[in-house]
Design a protein around this motif. Structure first.
Motif, PDB file in Angstrom:
ATOM      1  N   LEU A 101       0.951  -1.079  -0.064  1.00  0.00           N
ATOM      2  CA  LEU A 101      -0.031  -0.127  -0.056  1.00  0.00           C
ATOM      3  C   LEU A 101       0.797   1.148  -0.096  1.00  0.00           C
ATOM      4  CD1 LEU A 101      -2.607  -1.272   2.639  1.00  0.00           C
ATOM      5  CD2 LEU A 101      -3.118  -0.379   0.112  1.00  0.00           C
ATOM      6  N   PHE A 102       1.994   1.163   0.296  1.00  0.00           N
ATOM      7  CA  PHE A 102       2.933   2.337   0.435  1.00  0.00           C
ATOM      8  C   PHE A 102       3.755   2.375  -0.937  1.00  0.00           C
ATOM      9  CE2 PHE A 102       3.007   0.972   4.819  1.00  0.00           C
ATOM     10  CZ  PHE A 102       2.627   2.292   5.556  1.00  0.00           C
ATOM     11  N   ASP A 103       3.211   1.813  -1.880  1.00  0.00           N
ATOM     12  CA  ASP A 103       3.980   1.951  -3.299  1.00  0.00           C
ATOM     13  C   ASP A 103       2.757   1.688  -4.420  1.00  0.00           C
ATOM     14  OD1 ASP A 103       5.193   2.153  -5.651  1.00  0.00           O
ATOM     15  OD2 ASP A 103       6.656   0.471  -5.299  1.00  0.00           O
ATOM     16  N   PRO A 104       2.026   3.159  -4.566  1.00  0.00           N
ATOM     17  CA  PRO A 104       0.885   3.031  -5.379  1.00  0.00           C
ATOM     18  C   PRO A 104       1.289   2.491  -6.719  1.00  0.00           C
ATOM     19  CG  PRO A 104       0.970   5.053  -4.102  1.00  0.00           C
ATOM     20  CD  PRO A 104       2.293   4.342  -3.899  1.00  0.00           C
ATOM     21  N   SER A 105       2.517   2.541  -7.121  1.00  0.00           N
ATOM     22  CA  SER A 105       2.954   2.135  -8.705  1.00  0.00           C
ATOM     23  C   SER A 105       2.694   0.631  -8.848  1.00  0.00           C
ATOM     24  CB  SER A 105       4.197   2.408  -8.927  1.00  0.00           C
ATOM     25  OG  SER A 105       5.312   1.674  -8.196  1.00  0.00           O
ATOM     26  N   LEU A 106       2.419  -0.078  -7.746  1.00  0.00           N
ATOM     27  CA  LEU A 106       2.442  -1.844  -7.862  1.00  0.00           C
ATOM     28  C   LEU A 106       1.070  -2.084  -8.336  1.00  0.00           C
ATOM     29  CD1 LEU A 106       4.637  -2.585  -4.745  1.00  0.00           C
ATOM     30  CD2 LEU A 106       5.218  -2.579  -7.100  1.00  0.00           C
ATOM     31  N   VAL A 107       0.021  -1.189  -7.940  1.00  0.00           N
ATOM     32  CA  VAL A 107      -1.451  -1.684  -8.250  1.00  0.00           C
ATOM     33  C   VAL A 107      -2.309  -0.442  -8.557  1.00  0.00           C
ATOM     34  CG1 VAL A 107      -2.050  -1.443  -6.046  1.00  0.00           C
ATOM     35  CG2 VAL A 107      -3.256  -3.285  -7.470  1.00  0.00           C
ATOM     36  N   THR A 108      -3.204  -0.701  -9.496  1.00  0.00           N
ATOM     37  CA  THR A 108      -4.118   0.452  -9.632  1.00  0.00           C
ATOM     38  C   THR A 108      -5.408   0.496  -8.895  1.00  0.00           C
ATOM     39  OG1 THR A 108      -5.410  -0.701 -11.498  1.00  0.00           O
ATOM     40  CG2 THR A 108      -3.311   0.235 -12.174  1.00  0.00           C
ATOM     41  N   SER A 109      -6.051   1.681  -8.946  1.00  0.00           N
ATOM     42  CA  SER A 109      -7.381   1.640  -8.321  1.00  0.00           C
ATOM     43  C   SER A 109      -8.354   0.758  -8.927  1.00  0.00           C
ATOM     44  CB  SER A 109      -7.812   2.961  -8.314  1.00  0.00           C
ATOM     45  OG  SER A 109      -6.942   4.129  -7.769  1.00  0.00           O
ATOM     46  N   GLU A 110      -8.072   0.770 -10.139  1.00  0.00           N
ATOM     47  CA  GLU A 110      -9.131  -0.356 -10.906  1.00  0.00           C
ATOM     48  C   GLU A 110      -9.008  -1.639 -10.443  1.00  0.00           C
ATOM     49  OE1 GLU A 110      -9.208   3.359 -12.799  1.00  0.00           O
ATOM     50  OE2 GLU A 110      -7.562   2.015 -12.287  1.00  0.00           O
ATOM     51  N   GLU A 111      -7.624  -2.165 -10.331  1.00  0.00           N
ATOM     52  CA  GLU A 111      -7.239  -3.551 -10.134  1.00  0.00           C
ATOM     53  C   GLU A 111      -7.890  -3.874  -8.489  1.00  0.00           C
ATOM     54  OE1 GLU A 111      -3.455  -4.533 -12.490  1.00  0.00           O
ATOM     55  OE2 GLU A 111      -3.225  -3.244 -10.761  1.00  0.00           O
ATOM     56  N   LYS A 207      -0.288 -17.825  -8.143  1.00  0.00           N
ATOM     57  CA  LYS A 207       0.759 -18.170  -9.263  1.00  0.00           C
ATOM     58  C   LYS A 207       1.406 -16.892  -9.822  1.00  0.00           C
ATOM     59  CE  LYS A 207       1.253 -20.257 -13.756  1.00  0.00           C
ATOM     60  NZ  LYS A 207       0.565 -20.716 -14.752  1.00  0.00           N
ATOM     61  N   ALA A 208       0.812 -15.952  -9.843  1.00  0.00           N
ATOM     62  CA  ALA A 208       1.336 -14.618 -10.417  1.00  0.00           C
ATOM     63  C   ALA A 208       2.210 -14.093  -9.553  1.00  0.00           C
ATOM     64  CB  ALA A 208       0.404 -13.736 -10.877  1.00  0.00           C
ATOM     65  N   HIS A 209       2.139 -14.200  -8.266  1.00  0.00           N
ATOM     66  CA  HIS A 209       3.075 -13.514  -7.223  1.00  0.00           C
ATOM     67  C   HIS A 209       3.679 -14.408  -6.237  1.00  0.00           C
ATOM     68  CE1 HIS A 209      -1.306 -13.225  -5.880  1.00  0.00           C
ATOM     69  NE2 HIS A 209      -0.665 -13.652  -4.714  1.00  0.00           N
ATOM     70  N   ARG A 210       3.757 -15.671  -6.204  1.00  0.00           N
ATOM     71  CA  ARG A 210       4.125 -16.776  -5.262  1.00  0.00           C
ATOM     72  C   ARG A 210       5.696 -16.427  -5.102  1.00  0.00           C
ATOM     73  NH1 ARG A 210       2.911 -23.143  -5.255  1.00  0.00           N
ATOM     74  NH2 ARG A 210       0.845 -22.106  -4.907  1.00  0.00           N
ATOM     75  N   GLU A 211       6.441 -16.423  -6.164  1.00  0.00           N
ATOM     76  CA  GLU A 211       8.098 -16.386  -6.182  1.00  0.00           C
ATOM     77  C   GLU A 211       8.144 -14.955  -5.310  1.00  0.00           C
ATOM     78  OE1 GLU A 211      10.076 -16.682  -9.617  1.00  0.00           O
ATOM     79  OE2 GLU A 211       9.162 -18.701 -10.003  1.00  0.00           O
TER      80      GLU A 211
END
Length: 280
Positions: A101-111, A207-211
């Protein structure tokens, strides 16, 4: 067949599984089908539905996307029209994001909005649409059940999955609220509301973020281990066959860390509801 299995099996005749083309939902569809139940599987992946129907004789399928909220009433109405004796609904569709949550570039509001819609808004709307049907059958003497999958993260949230853990906590709450409302209804004695609480299970959900989440925990040997899907399903059905006090089916069916979360809640906050004589 032992008596516990007979009680559970005799209760479920026709079951709709929402989110049955992968992971826990698909595994449940296969297990209930192997038990001789009438199974209706839904999902977004039409090719997967066709594959399952070909492999499992008698399996019914319906394609719909629960994140498309506008189509839910039509899909539910159509399903109930085709299967008026549907006595069990199991909602297990979901999606999962991992972000900071401290890095807004990682996820969009829509996601974020889409994840909340899939994991909480849509399930609540489905409850609203299916519950009157299940209650009406119960009123007429049929034993009915509404299952919904939450998560051990609903009881013990972890930093890797902000929206997912919050949405699953919402699922946990809405199931208890639905059970309270059912307790106020004199016609609800034949209907059950059951929360399914899995541990971290080895499905394709992460799957997309396990590693990345493993790396955040330091190394594979330090990371939270996942439970194999087959092991979870076996333990789930074993647990489901063990009724709670004066119940044919437990109010929550937890496995592994999910069971620990349920028992801890029941022995703490659950006691407050007992003092208020409120069904949860």
């Amino acid at each position: 067949m032992n008596s516990m299995r007979f009680k559970m099996s005799s209760r479920i005749n026709t079951i709709l599984i929402i989110g049955a083309t992968a992971g826990i939902g698909e595994a449940f569809a296969r297990r209930f089908h192997s038990m001789g139940k009438k199974v209706i599987s839904t999902g977004r992946n039409q090719d997967k539905l066709k594959e399952m129907a070909k492999e499992l004789p008698g399996l019914e399928t319906r394609q719909f996307d629960i994140s498309d909220l506008a189509t839910l009433p039509t899909n539910v109405d159509g399903t109930l029209k085709d299967f008026p004796s549907l006595d069990t609904v199991l909602i297990t569709a979901g999606t999962q994001l991992s972000y900071n949550l401290f890095d807004p570039s990682l996820v969009t509001s829509e996601e974020i909005n889409a994840e909340i819609t899939m994991n909480l808004t849509a399930p609540i709307l489905l409850i609203r649409l299916f519950s009157p049907h299940l209650l009406q059958l119960a009123r007429n003497g049929t034993k009915t059940t509404l299952f919904m999958t939450s998560s051990s993260l609903a009881y013990v949230p972890l930093s890797f999955y902000p929206t997912y853990a919050a949405a699953k906590a919402g699922v946990r709450a809405i199931m208890k609220i639905l059970r309270q409302q059912l307790g106020f209804n004199p016609n609800g004695k034949n209907m059950r509301v059951v929360e399914i609480v899995p541990p971290y299970t080895d499905t394709g959900l992460d799957k997309a973020h396990r590693e990345a989440t493993i790396a955040m925990q330091g190394a594979p040997d330090k990371a939270f281990p996942s439970m194999p899907l087959g092991e979870f399903v076996t333990k789930f059905f074993d647990s489901l066959e063990q009724p709670g006090p004066d119940e044919e089916i437990k109010k929550e069916t937890g496995v592994g860390s999910g069971e620990i979360g349920v028992n801890t809640w029941r022995n703490s906050f659950g006691k407050m509801y007992e003092q208020m004589d409120i069904a949860t």
